[in-house]
Design a protein around this motif. Structure first.
Motif, short mmCIF file in Angstrom:
data_model
loop_
_atom_site.label_atom_id
_atom_site.label_comp_id
_atom_site.label_asym_id
_atom_site.label_seq_id
_atom_site.Cartn_x
_atom_site.Cartn_y
_atom_site.Cartn_z
N UNK A 176 0.82 -1.28 -0.05
CA UNK A 176 -0.05 0.04 -0.10
C UNK A 176 0.82 1.36 -0.09
N UNK A 177 2.07 1.17 0.84
CA UNK A 177 2.76 2.53 0.73
C UNK A 177 3.40 2.76 -0.74
N UNK A 178 3.89 1.49 -1.42
CA UNK A 178 4.58 1.72 -2.56
C UNK A 178 3.25 2.18 -3.70
N UNK A 179 2.18 1.66 -3.37
CA UNK A 179 1.02 1.92 -4.28
C UNK A 179 0.66 3.36 -4.26
N UNK A 180 0.70 4.01 -3.09
CA UNK A 180 0.55 5.43 -2.71
C UNK A 180 1.52 6.44 -3.41
N UNK A 181 2.87 6.02 -3.26
CA UNK A 181 3.93 6.59 -3.78
C UNK A 181 3.61 6.62 -5.43
N UNK A 182 3.22 5.39 -6.04
CA UNK A 182 3.00 5.37 -7.24
C UNK A 182 1.85 6.35 -7.81
N UNK A 183 0.93 6.34 -7.11
CA UNK A 183 -0.40 7.09 -7.48
C UNK A 183 0.13 8.60 -7.55
N UNK A 184 0.76 8.84 -6.67
CA UNK A 184 1.37 10.27 -6.56
C UNK A 184 2.16 10.62 -7.78
N UNK A 235 4.05 18.80 -27.58
CA UNK A 235 3.55 17.45 -27.51
C UNK A 235 3.20 16.80 -26.05
N UNK A 236 2.08 16.09 -26.29
CA UNK A 236 1.58 15.52 -24.90
C UNK A 236 1.73 14.11 -24.99
N UNK A 237 2.78 13.59 -25.54
CA UNK A 237 2.97 12.05 -25.74
C UNK A 237 3.03 11.49 -24.27
N UNK A 238 2.68 10.24 -24.05
CA UNK A 238 2.97 9.55 -23.11
C UNK A 238 4.27 9.54 -22.30
N UNK A 239 4.63 9.44 -21.14
CA UNK A 239 5.88 9.74 -20.53
C UNK A 239 6.11 8.60 -19.99
N UNK A 240 7.35 7.87 -20.32
CA UNK A 240 7.93 6.52 -19.62
C UNK A 240 8.41 7.05 -18.41
N UNK A 241 7.92 6.46 -17.27
CA UNK A 241 8.41 6.94 -15.96
C UNK A 241 9.95 6.38 -15.79
N UNK A 284 11.99 4.01 -9.81
CA UNK A 284 12.47 3.13 -8.66
C UNK A 284 11.42 2.88 -7.74
N UNK A 285 10.66 3.75 -7.56
CA UNK A 285 9.69 3.24 -6.59
C UNK A 285 8.67 2.38 -7.20
N UNK A 286 8.47 2.58 -8.57
CA UNK A 286 7.46 1.54 -9.16
C UNK A 286 8.18 0.10 -9.20
N UNK A 287 9.56 -0.06 -9.13
CA UNK A 287 10.24 -1.03 -9.17
C UNK A 287 10.04 -1.79 -7.75
N UNK A 288 10.32 -0.91 -6.76
CA UNK A 288 10.21 -1.66 -5.35
C UNK A 288 8.68 -1.96 -5.26
N UNK A 289 7.78 -1.21 -5.56
CA UNK A 289 6.37 -1.73 -5.42
C UNK A 289 6.01 -3.14 -6.22
N UNK A 290 6.76 -3.23 -7.38
CA UNK A 290 6.54 -4.34 -8.44
C UNK A 290 7.15 -5.73 -7.39
N UNK A 291 8.26 -5.50 -6.73
CA UNK A 291 9.14 -6.45 -6.14
C UNK A 291 8.36 -7.05 -4.78
#
Length: 366
Positions: free
Chosen positions: A213-221, A239-245, A251-258
């Motif tokens: 939940x902690x990493x998910x909140x960081x991800x949503x932020x 240009x408003x093309x999608x941005x790859x994080x 890094x926070x997304x990587x931790x969240x996935x782990x």
């Protein structure tokens, strides 16, 4: 595309099954195959979730997750964690547990049998919490509507899943644990052991859920910041093309996935104890399953779409619920490994077939 993506999974499957046969004959091959199916079934929704998040990341962080991440998943959770469970429950050092498992199977089996009540209570409570939190959540898509609708209404009561799990643990400790099996066919009152181990399983679930939940909140932020940046780009005419994080967000997304992968790994590893206590077969079967989960994640990302078999997640969680009950029952009674493995396969197969029928009905209606 399919063969290219799954080639490593196919290769690991062949090597793992062959190793199982060489290790303990054709019976071992069947156990390894069942464990592989169990891991794939329980982790299918994990692959879908991973793919949905992973596609937002830069190519560099995708590669990090699919290389470093699989090392952590296979060698960390599927190989090291089973050793830790046995070592802690039997009060051995990790090396002693591995050495005993490889050199003195009879003594290792005795220790695992004596430690089984604590393993079953810990795992049963962890799996039961996952199942209860799933069925008590109100979901738009329902597989068994006649059952899931009233359960979703009951889920509005705060902490209901924890209360039910504690009641089940208390009942198990005064029934099954009062006549738990020891090696040699004797019995022992392990009510206190089951209570402590079950509470440990509940705490572990809450800690893992809290970290997720902690990493998910960081991800949503970070996603909110990305969305605001895109809106600003549109207003300014850029240009408003999608941005790859990348960077900190990735890094926070990587931790969240782990953390997510670790939580799903608990399912497979702990559920595997309901099928076999042999640490070698467990490592082979779960390792094969983990490779397929990794390959499926890659396939979904490269295809740019998620699987539309919407009931598979339901089937996987019902399998988790069945395994939790089986683990608690095995504190006193022995249940065939084949029956245990087939329960999950049948539930997954039923949910898959229901998904196919749903898709056909939608196409006909269109």
């Amino acid at each position: 595309m399919l063969l290219k993506t799954f080639r490593w999974a196919f290769a690991v499957t062949a090597l793992g099954l062959a190793a199982g046969v060489l290790y303990d004959g054709w019976t071992a091959l069947g156990i390894v195959a069942i464990l592989s199916v169990l891991e794939i079934s329980l982790s299918f929704d994990n692959a879908v979730i991973n793919a949905g998040i992973l596609k937002k990341m830069s190519a560099f962080w995708q590669k990090i997750f699919l290389t470093v991440g699989i090392v952590i998943a296979v060698f960390g959770m599927r190989l090291v964690f089973p050793v830790v469970i046995v070592a802690v429950s039997a009060r051995l050092s990790p090396w002693s547990a591995v050495h005993l498992a490889l050199t003195d199977k009879d003594r290792y089996q005795e220790l695992v049998t004596d430690a089984h009540p604590s393993i079953a209570a810990f795992g049963g409570m962890f799996l039961m919490m996952i199942f209860l939190d799933f069925v008590f959540e109100d979901r738009e898509i329902k597989w068994l509507g006649w059952l899931e609708r009233p359960l979703a209404k009951l889920g509005r009561v705060d902490m209901l899943s924890v209360c039910i799990a504690l009641i089940v643990l208390l009942v198990s400790s005064v029934t099954f644990a009062a006549h738990a099996h020891q090696h040699g066919g004797t019995h022992a009152d392990k009510a206190e052991t089951v209570l402590l181990a079950g509470i440990g399983g509940l705490i572990t679930y809450m800690v893992v859920g809290g970290l997720s939940g902690f990493f998910e909140q960081r991800l949503e932020h970070e996603e909110e910041r990305e969305h605001e940046a895109e809106q600003e780009a549109e207003r300014s005419g850029r240009a408003g093309s999608p941005v790859k994080l990348a960077g900190k967000a990735a890094f926070f997304m990587f931790l969240y996935l782990e953390v997510l992968d670790a939580s799903f790994s608990f399912d497979g590893v702990i559920g595997a104890f309901a099928i076999t206590n042999d640490i070698v077969l467990m490592a082979l079967g779960l390792g094969i399953g983990a490779m397929y989960v990794r390959s499926l994640t890659v396939y979904l990302v490269r295809q740019g779409t998620l699987d539309d078999y919407v009931y598979l997640e339901h089937g996987a969680h019902y399998a988790i619920g069945a395994l939790s009950v089986i683990l608690l029952v095995t504190i006193q009674y022995q249940i065939s490994e084949i029956i245990t493995g087939l329960v999950g396969v049948v539930l997954i197969g039923a949910s898959f077939w229901s998904s196919v029928r749903r898709n056909r009905a939608l196409r006909t209606a269109a």
